[in-house]
Design an enzyme around this catalytic site. Structure first.
Site, PDB file in Angstrom:
ATOM      1  N   ASP A  28      29.866   4.986 -19.827  1.00 21.69           N
ATOM      2  CA  ASP A  28      29.455   6.375 -20.988  1.00 21.69           C
ATOM      3  C   ASP A  28      29.415   6.132 -22.203  1.00 21.69           C
ATOM      4  O   ASP A  28      29.817   5.151 -22.516  1.00 21.69           O
ATOM      5  CB  ASP A  28      30.746   7.050 -20.488  1.00 21.69           C
ATOM      6  N   HIS A  45      20.763   3.320 -24.451  1.00 25.58           N
ATOM      7  CA  HIS A  45      20.845   2.348 -22.648  1.00 25.58           C
ATOM      8  C   HIS A  45      20.224   1.219 -22.834  1.00 25.58           C
ATOM      9  O   HIS A  45      20.797   0.907 -21.704  1.00 25.58           O
ATOM     10  CB  HIS A  45      19.578   2.838 -21.714  1.00 25.58           C
ATOM     11  N   LEU A 139      30.111 -12.324  -6.397  1.00 25.77           N
ATOM     12  CA  LEU A 139      30.537 -11.146  -6.485  1.00 25.77           C
ATOM     13  C   LEU A 139      30.113 -10.176  -5.761  1.00 25.77           C
ATOM     14  O   LEU A 139      28.985 -10.738  -5.788  1.00 25.77           O
ATOM     15  CB  LEU A 139      30.975 -10.815  -8.531  1.00 25.77           C
TER      16      LEU A 139
END
Length: 254
Positions: A28, A45, A139
């Site tokens: 955020d 972004h 991962l």
């Protein structure tokens, strides 16, 4: 732009025990970061992509095994058509451009979310990235795209109802484990640490089932300023917490 991979950053990951197995992040603050600098929200972004790649590298480096990020929620469709178009196209392009790099890091890419409304081109890139990286083990990087916690639970309820109707499940004998197998990623462990950047203190319909006993970190940094060092700080704070999962120990001796 090629970014430093695991072990190639400005500093080395701290050697600590008790690293969370599953970290989830609500990325955020992109729009506010951009607006404060007189830039359009889309630039926030774009900068967030750099933060994401550095954070993934830091997760690999410190030993996190599952990293789930909130890329686009089922509620984000309410944003302006221009921003939605940008986010769809940008998500598609980021996945396409970064999949090879993440594959070299040993990262497996997964997608959690709903198909309806999601651009076919985005789905194609997500599925291609998963196929490319399917054998990696460093991962599990889970992208929640067109995802909502309530939507996930609703979809699981509908699946259970269909299986009861078909006679494959028995009403009244459905366990938590059986229900969890109907979620988007039944093999993923529950979230240990949920991080939200940008200073807001809410979970915004993210991983409602999986966060039942998660520890929370509400980091004031906007997402474009987050990086691997910030992740390590949040993990270090996590290791100092006492997790009792509903249990308690009376430390006062009679």
């Amino acid at each position: 732009m090629v970014l430093p991979g695991p072990g190639q950053g400005r500093s080395q990951a701290p050697q600590i025990s008790g690293v969370p197995q599953h970290v989830a992040i609500i990325m955020d603050g992109n729009g506010r970061w951009a607006n404060e600098r007189g830039l359009p929200r889309t630039e926030g972004h774009r900068q967030g992509e750099i933060a994401l790649m550095d954070t993934i590298a830091g997760a690999v480096e410190i030993g996190v095994k599952h990293l789930t990020v909130y890329a686009f929620s089922t509620e984000n469709w309410r944003r302006s058509p221009q921003e939605v178009r940008f986010l769809m196209g940008y998500s598609r392009d980021v996945i396409r451009c970064r999949a090879t790099e993440l594959n070299e890091w040993g990262v497996r890419i997964n997608w959690w979310g709903r198909r309806p409304r999601l651009w076919k081109s985005v789905i194609n890139e997500l599925e291609a990235a998963h196929e490319l990286t399917a054998d990696n083990t460093a991962l599990d990087f889970n992208m929640a795209v067109n995802y909502g916690g309530r939507a996930e639970i609703t979809d699981a309820v509908n699946q259970v109802a269909h299986e009861v109707e078909a006679g494959r499940l028995t009403a009244g004998h459905i366990s938590e484990g059986a229900f969890a197998k109907r979620l988007y990623a039944p093999g993923a462990p529950d979230v240990d640490l949920l991080i939200r950047t940008g200073g807001e203190q809410r979970i915004s319909n993210f991983l409602l089932w999986q966060c039942a006993y998660a520890e929370f970190s509400f980091n004031p940094l906007p997402w474009p300023e987050y990086n691997r060092e910030a992740l390590w700080d949040d993990i270090l704070a996590f290791t100092g917490r006492e997790r009792r999962f509903g249990g308690a120990v009376d430390k006062v001796q009679p």
